[in-house]
Design an enzyme around this catalytic site. Structure first.
Site, PDB file in Angstrom:
ATOM      1  CB  THR A   1      -0.757   6.105   0.549  1.00 56.14           C
ATOM      2  OG1 THR A   1      -1.522   4.913   0.354  1.00 56.14           O
ATOM      3  CG2 THR A   1      -1.418   7.221  -0.236  1.00 56.14           C
TER       4      THR A   1
ATOM      5  CB  SER B   1      -0.921   0.021   1.219  1.00 60.38           C
ATOM      6  OG  SER B   1      -0.134   0.014   2.389  1.00 60.38           O
TER       7      SER B   1
ATOM      8  CB  THR C   1      -4.773   5.358   7.738  1.00 59.16           C
ATOM      9  OG1 THR C   1      -4.641   4.224   6.873  1.00 59.16           O
ATOM     10  CG2 THR C   1      -5.415   4.916   9.025  1.00 59.16           C
ATOM     11  N   GLY C   2      -7.095   5.184   5.613  1.00 58.55           N
ATOM     12  CA  GLY C   2      -8.417   4.691   5.230  1.00 58.55           C
ATOM     13  C   GLY C   2      -8.912   5.383   3.978  1.00 58.55           C
TER      14      GLY C   2
ATOM     15  CB  THR D   1      -2.023   5.592   4.440  1.00 55.90           C
ATOM     16  OG1 THR D   1      -3.014   5.521   3.440  1.00 55.90           O
ATOM     17  CG2 THR D   1      -1.205   6.841   4.295  1.00 55.90           C
TER      18      THR D   1
ATOM     19  NE  ARG E   1      -8.586   7.636  -4.366  1.00 56.15           N
ATOM     20  CZ  ARG E   1      -8.016   7.331  -3.212  1.00 56.15           C
ATOM     21  NH1 ARG E   1      -6.736   7.050  -3.159  1.00 56.15           N
ATOM     22  NH2 ARG E   1      -8.708   7.325  -2.106  1.00 56.15           N
TER      23      ARG E   1
HETATM   24  N1  GLY Z   1      -5.825   7.255   2.662  1.00 53.17           N
HETATM   25  C1  GLY Z   1      -5.163   6.984   1.474  1.00 53.17           C
HETATM   26  C2  GLY Z   1      -5.968   7.085   0.262  1.00 53.17           C
HETATM   27  O1  GLY Z   1      -7.182   7.138   0.329  1.00 53.17           O
HETATM   28  O2  GLY Z   1      -5.411   7.083  -0.806  1.00 53.17           O
END
Ligand code: GLY
Length: 332
Positions: free
Chosen positions: A210, A89, A243-244, A192, A220
């Site tokens: 990340t 990740s 994170t998330g 992340t 994106r």
């Molecule tokens: N939190 C990392 C992402 O959504 O890319």
């Protein structure tokens, strides 16, 4: 008041002083004493998201424990995760987008509100160090895509293919599966590293890096490179990272919100919980939407909170080296 008593306490490592009023029980119950109570600041200290934070913290600690500064620590710390090909990740070995491209997001912020970021960066192993160069060598905060890549090459970073054979094989499997029609974000396919450190001088810096949501749409960008969303530091108050699911974090300016809540008097734990509650309130469908916040204040107190169970963080200071489970609102 007829009498005032000032009690001063001193101790090694004292970093802050708290004025407190209390009722004296011994001589006269109605006498209010003003006590100057020393409040111990836990520093240096480093915290970071998820299990990969343990190894990252160790490298950050080598800097913090020998008098180095928090900015150097948070950069060096997350570089460990960026170079870990087994980590799917972050950086090298990160899961690609739906076109099979590994695209990276990162940002860094120091105790003087200086910050730098890169987004949608490809073929560079250490986006966090490019972000630092953006902060230090340009008048800008963020560079993206080809512009960020060209800048990195100009600054001496090497071109490197970051798609490992394992990540490529999984991507090919995903392309052939039903899952590609409805990408899901969860703790298995997404996380992340966010890191926050306070050095011996009491200065706070943070970093966040990340490869983002596995098999995301090409182009994106998540919360991780966005100052105020994936990361925010105000050295008068503290720092926070996220994170998330980045989209949800951006919608509430997550990390800036946590820091502002701490400014209003919340502890790191309370501030992270309140930000999570706001995310839940602002989303009609919270099913499977995982977000976790991690925060530190100027006393070196830390806290984390997530929407769903399972978010943990690594902490290292003079007394501690451990993983901690964050509090949460819901079971999966
Ligand atoms: N939190 C990392 C992402 O959504 O890319």
């Amino acid at each position: 008041m007829s009498r005032r008593k000032f009690l001063k306490t001193s101790a090694l490592g004292v970093g802050g002083i708290l004025l407190a009023k209390c009722v004296s029980g011994a001589e006269d119950k109605n006498i209010v004493e003003e006590k100057v109570v020393a409040k111990t600041t836990n520093k240096p200290i480093v915290i970071s998201t998820w299990n990969h934070g343990l190894a990252a913290n160790n490298t950050a600690w080598e800097i913090l424990s020998t008098g180095g500064n928090a900015l150097d620590a948070v950069e060096a710390g997350v570089r460990v995760t960026e170079s870990d090909a087994k980590n799917r990740s972050v950086g090298l070995g990160g899961n690609p987008d739906r076109e099979g491209k590994v695209t990276l997001d990162a940002c860094i912020m120091n105790h003087e509100n200086e910050c730098g970021a890169v987004a949608f960066l490809q073929d560079i192993e250490h986006p966090i160090s490019v972000a630092r160069k953006v902060m230090e060598d340009t008048p800008h905060v963020m560079l993206v895509g080809k512009g960020a890549y060209d800048f990195a090459i100009e600054k001496g970073f090497e071109h490197k293919d970051l798609l490992t054979p394992e990540a490529k094989a999984d991507w090919i499997k995903w392309k052939e599966s039903e899952a590609q029609k409805k990408p899901e974000i969860n703790s298995e396919n997404h996380d992340t590293i966010g890191m926050l450190a306070m050095d011996a001088d009491g200065n706070i810096s943070g970093s966040c890096t990340t490869s983002g949501w596995a098999y995301k749409l090409h182009g994106r960008v998540g919360d991780s490179p966005i100052i105020g969303a994936g990361l925010f530091v105000d050295n008068e108050v503290g720092g926070a990272c996220a994170t998330g699911m980045g989209e949800a974090v951006i919608r509430i300016a997550g990390s800036a919100t946590v820091v502002e809540l701490m400014r209003q008097g919340r502890s790191p734990k309370e501030a992270c919980k309140e930000a999570v509650e706001r995310i839940i309130k602002k989303h009609k469908d919270i099913k499977g939407l995982q977000v976790g916040f991690l925060a530190i204040n100027k006393n070196g107190e830390v806290g984390g909170h997530s929407v769903y169970a399972g978010f943990n963080y690594a902490q290292k200071d003079n007394a501690t080296e451990e993983m901690k489970d964050a509090a949460y609102e819901m079971e999966w």
